[in-house]
Design a protein around this motif. Structure first.
Motif, mmCIF file in Angstrom:
data_model
loop_
_atom_site.group_PDB
_atom_site.id
_atom_site.type_symbol
_atom_site.label_atom_id
_atom_site.label_comp_id
_atom_site.label_asym_id
_atom_site.label_seq_id
_atom_site.Cartn_x
_atom_site.Cartn_y
_atom_site.Cartn_z
ATOM 1 N N LYS A 7 0.834 -1.201 0.000
ATOM 2 C CA LYS A 7 0.000 0.000 0.000
ATOM 3 C C LYS A 7 0.867 1.247 0.000
ATOM 4 N N LYS A 8 0.215 2.389 -0.206
ATOM 5 C CA LYS A 8 0.885 3.679 -0.181
ATOM 6 C C LYS A 8 1.556 3.889 1.172
ATOM 7 N N VAL A 26 6.525 3.699 -1.239
ATOM 8 C CA VAL A 26 5.454 3.690 -2.233
ATOM 9 C C VAL A 26 4.737 5.035 -2.158
ATOM 10 N N VAL A 27 4.766 5.769 -3.284
ATOM 11 C CA VAL A 27 4.148 7.086 -3.364
ATOM 12 C C VAL A 27 2.697 6.958 -3.797
ATOM 13 N N GLN A 28 2.434 5.996 -4.697
ATOM 14 C CA GLN A 28 1.098 5.820 -5.249
ATOM 15 C C GLN A 28 0.882 4.341 -5.543
ATOM 16 N N SER A 29 -0.336 3.881 -5.302
ATOM 17 C CA SER A 29 -0.696 2.507 -5.609
ATOM 18 C C SER A 29 -1.799 2.525 -6.662
ATOM 19 N N LEU A 30 -1.636 1.711 -7.706
ATOM 20 C CA LEU A 30 -2.620 1.623 -8.779
ATOM 21 C C LEU A 30 -3.146 0.189 -8.816
ATOM 22 N N VAL A 36 2.657 0.034 -8.868
ATOM 23 C CA VAL A 36 2.962 0.968 -7.790
ATOM 24 C C VAL A 36 4.002 1.968 -8.292
ATOM 25 N N VAL A 37 4.003 3.164 -7.696
ATOM 26 C CA VAL A 37 5.018 4.174 -7.981
ATOM 27 C C VAL A 37 5.875 4.288 -6.732
ATOM 28 N N SER A 39 9.256 6.036 -4.817
ATOM 29 C CA SER A 39 10.070 7.246 -4.866
ATOM 30 C C SER A 39 11.525 6.914 -5.176
ATOM 31 N N PRO A 65 5.284 4.178 -13.050
ATOM 32 C CA PRO A 65 4.746 3.010 -12.347
ATOM 33 C C PRO A 65 5.491 1.737 -12.724
#
Length: 104
Positions: A7-8, A26-30, A36-37, A39, A65
């Motif tokens: 998770k973020k 993790v900066v962003q979760s898709l 995931v993005v 850093s 991502p």
């Protein structure tokens, strides 16, 4: 829909690819795309034309991502898998190595 194991805000390590061994948050979760993005990892360079907002233009670097299977949680600098357990009546994420509860 299944619960997300990553998770973020989680601290992860990259398992494969050009950034193998790097760690980041993790900066962003898709979840719909299973990506995931992270850093500082998987930096993509885009050529941008000058605009009124950014008159400089040039090369813009940003995190792209990456597939969630390429990353794993970090415990003491080493990757670990995640499992779910019910503790005190709540479903929590637990690191397989060490058995500690992952916040979030």
């Amino acid at each position: 829909m299944a619960s997300a194991k990553i998770k973020k805000g989680d601290q992860v390590i990259v398992l494969s690819g050009k950034d193998k061994g790097k760690t980041g948050q993790v900066v962003q979760s898709l979840p719909k795309a299973d990506k995931v993005v992270v850093s500082g990892v998987n930096i993509a360079i885009r050529h941008k034309k000058p605009t009124q907002d950014a008159p400089e233009g040039g090369l813009v670097r940003s995190e792209a991502p990456m597939h969630v299977s390429k990353v794993a949680h970090v415990v003491d600098g080493k990757p670990t898998r995640v499992r779910f357990e019910v503790r005190d009546g709540k479903k929590v994420r637990v690191a397989v190595k060490g058995g500690e509860v992952i916040n979030g």
